[in-house]
Design an enzyme around this catalytic site. Structure first.
Site, PDB file in Angstrom:
ATOM      1  N   ASP A 133     -44.435  36.681  47.229  1.00 20.87           N
ATOM      2  CA  ASP A 133     -43.376  35.864  46.609  1.00 20.87           C
ATOM      3  C   ASP A 133     -42.223  36.745  46.124  1.00 20.87           C
ATOM      4  O   ASP A 133     -41.053  36.346  46.209  1.00 20.87           O
ATOM      5  CB  ASP A 133     -43.953  35.062  45.441  1.00 20.87           C
ATOM      6  N   ASP A 156     -42.753  38.853  40.404  1.00 14.60           N
ATOM      7  CA  ASP A 156     -43.398  37.548  40.442  1.00 14.60           C
ATOM      8  C   ASP A 156     -44.791  37.690  39.856  1.00 14.60           C
ATOM      9  O   ASP A 156     -45.467  38.726  40.057  1.00 14.60           O
ATOM     10  CB  ASP A 156     -43.486  37.016  41.876  1.00 14.60           C
ATOM     11  N   HIS A 160     -47.567  31.925  47.233  1.00 15.90           N
ATOM     12  CA  HIS A 160     -48.268  31.918  45.945  1.00 15.90           C
ATOM     13  C   HIS A 160     -49.150  33.147  45.748  1.00 15.90           C
ATOM     14  O   HIS A 160     -50.170  33.071  45.057  1.00 15.90           O
ATOM     15  CB  HIS A 160     -49.098  30.636  45.788  1.00 15.90           C
ATOM     16  N   GLU A 207     -48.667  35.706  39.087  1.00 18.08           N
ATOM     17  CA  GLU A 207     -49.616  34.608  39.242  1.00 18.08           C
ATOM     18  C   GLU A 207     -50.419  34.534  37.953  1.00 18.08           C
ATOM     19  O   GLU A 207     -50.793  35.569  37.376  1.00 18.08           O
ATOM     20  CB  GLU A 207     -50.537  34.828  40.448  1.00 18.08           C
TER      21      GLU A 207
END
Length: 586
Positions: free
Chosen positions: A184, A38, A179, A40
């Site tokens: 995540d 994942d 998040h 960001e």
């Protein structure tokens, strides 16, 4: 030589990668190593944002093997709404490494694993863009998207949407997304395991099955995918049959099981196949063959014998026609479906009646052959047609020309063309094209070019076929991909036997056995007396491959020096020409 060696190494490397990919696809989901990742970021796309955090979890067989987590300095400001959403501030990423320093470690962590992400195109897009921007090679891993998988496994009646947070809550996961990249990724691991647990009910057990399952396929494909089970992955022919054992579709492949599985994936785009044909199919019959040539020939013969409704019509032999010069006192051209054992001259084969008519129009343009269909007698006359009045026909109907004169002027040039030397007809067509072009009648010249192409293409094709079908027996071999030799016995252009000798064993015993059991083939009339033109052309293509070796030939295999083959360059030029034909030469 260094360039050749490098090309060989690259080919070997690619083949090795392809083999590894095939092996990974066949691996069970339980034995597959996944790296759930994942990201960001600072924006919605790689063009407008950078990576601020990477989190990844490596799992196999339900067990977590390791984690990878790091903040990343994106080298740009973080928008306030991103900070509110993720909690990542500019102060947090300022001392963090840049992405060019992080990528090598992440790629090593994910090496030889299948990447998993929720809405995978988003995360993969950022990772690929980062690799491209900093000179790293994207390893092209297999990628599984849990969002797409959830859309296939869970219906709207079960969950309101397929967001990661919704799925985590609905599945009762202890780990919820927030998040932040690693949290995540951990939540995605739980979702992945829960979804895999439900795949068994859909007959999905391997990685390859799962990758195809997430793609959009028809209900018929999903319902009948079990038909691809337990098939051999060897060269051969496959036949889709209905409940009454009637062939619906016949195909060939170097790997039957792999090819048949593709009919039940999103890569199958033919509407009639993935709806009508698969809905009617009840089983798939696999016919293993010694090598690809035998498979291609068997496919052609099965299609000709059974005429499966879902095969392309172009493969049906009844579409083949010939241009025949009749044996009358005043011969004429006729389009026929079959060759007869007579003294007539034939030109072909043509793939359609339209092509035969085009070639006939070219012949009529330069040879004074009569175009009427009535039978003429040397004893009585009939009224001449308009072509005689226009000077396009010597009017044999009124006996203005003797049979001998007519034969010399009109029939013999065509017979010479069918016997191997189309030069006279070709030169006359070229002269006619030049005169039309010089008169600026370009459309008529272009039409004449089309007639020349149809005539010359059939002449070249017929001569190539006849050069092989005239031979009583040809024995050939070529190296097999797995070692040993692919062997073929060809008699009068027909594949009479096929086999493969084992690796590291002399092929002679296998060849002797093939010769002893090969089909007996008797010569017949015409350029393709014992097989369809398509079969003989497949055999020719196999024999003409550079790696094929002729083991024995009972007579010389040759073409006439002044034959149609010397016009191949002209044929290529004429086919490629568009509008201007004055450059075509003798």
């Amino acid at each position: 030589m260094p360039a050749v060696a490098e090309a060989v190494r690259e080919t070997f490397h690619q083949e090795t990668l392809d083999a590894l990919v095939d092996d990974a696809r066949a691996r069970s989901l339980f034995a597959t190593t996944f790296v759930v990742v994942d990201l960001e970021t600072t924006g919605g796309s790689p063009d407008g944002g950078g990576i601020t955090e990477i989190g990844a979890v490596k799992v196999r067989g339900g067990e977590e093997l390791g984690e990878f987590a790091t903040l990343v300095n994106p080298g740009e400001r973080i928008p306030p709404y991103i900070t509110v959403l993720t909690g990542i501030t500019e102060a947090m990423v300022l001392p963090a490494p840049r992405i060019d320093s992080v990528l090598p470690s992440f790629l090593e962590f994910a090496k030889d694993a299948v990447l998993v992400a929720h809405n995978a195109p988003y995360d993969m897009g950022f990772l690929k863009a980062a690799c491209a921007a900093h000179g790293y090679t994207w390893p092209k891993p297999l990628v599984l998207d849990t969002a797409a998988l959830a859309r296939r496994v869970l219906t709207r009646d079960e969950v309101p949407n397929h967001k990661l947070a919704t799925l985590a809550r609905w599945l009762g996961n202890a780990r919820q997304p927030c998040h932040r990249a690693l949290d995540d990724a951990r939540a995605t691991v739980d979702v992945l395991h829960a979804l895999i647990g439900r795949l068994g009910g859909h007959r999905v057990h391997s990685l390859g099955d799962a990758l195809e399952f997430v793609k959009a396929i028809s209900p018929a494909q999903r319902k009948k995918r079990h038909l691809a089970e337990n098939l051999p992955n060897t060269p051969g022919v496959y036949v889709f049959r209905d409940s009454r054992e009637r062939p619906l579709y016949v195909g060939t492949s170097s790997a039957i099981a792999t090819r048949v599985r593709s009919y039940f994936t999103a890569s199958e785009k033919r509407a009639r196949i993935n709806t009508e044909m698969l809905a009617a199919a009840e089983r798939v019959e696999a016919i293993e063959c010694a090598h690809s040539l035998e498979a291609e020939v068997r496919e052609l013969r099965l299609i000709a014998a059974h005429k499966p409704p879902y095969n392309r019509r172009s493969k049906f032999p009844e579409r083949i026609v010939w241009l025949k010069l009749t044996t009358e006192a005043y011969p004429r051209l006729s389009i026929v479906n079959k060759l007869a054992d007579d003294a007539a001259a034939y030109l072909g084969p043509f793939g359609s009646r339209r092509l035969a008519e085009l070639a006939a129009a070219g012949v009529h343009e330069v040879l004074p052959l009569r175009q009427c269909t009535q039978r003429l007698s040397t004893r009585r006359t009939v009224a001449a047609c308009a072509l005689a009045e226009l000077g396009r026909c010597p009017a044999p109907c009124e006996h203005r020309i003797t049979p001998e004169e007519y034969t010399a002027a009109a029939a013999e040039p065509f017979r010479a063309a069918t016997g191997g030397n189309p030069g006279e007809v070709v030169r006359r067509l070229l002269a006619r094209m030049r005169s039309l072009s010089e008169a600026r009648r370009y459309e008529e010249a272009a039409a004449m070019r089309g007639r020349l192409v149809a005539f010359l293409k059939a002449s070249v094709r017929m001569q190539r076929l006849a050069s092989l079908t005239s031979l009583r027996e040809v024995v050939a071999a070529r190296p097999a991909a797995t070692g040993g030799w692919e062997l073929a016995v060809i008699r009068h252009g027909r594949l009479a036997a096929a086999g493969t000798s084992p690796p590291r064993v002399h092929p002679r015993p296998t060849l002797d056995a093939l010769l002893a059991t090969a089909e007996t083939v008797q010569a017949g009339p015409g350029p393709v007396p014992c097989a369809s033109p398509e079969e003989t052309e497949r055999v020719l293509a196999w024999l003409e491959r550079p790696e094929t070796r002729l083991v024995q030939v009972d007579a010389g295999w040759a073409s006439p020096v002044d034959g149609a083959g010397r016009w191949r360059e002209l044929l290529t030029t004429a086919e490629a020409a568009s509008g201007h034909i004055t450059h075509l030469g003798d």
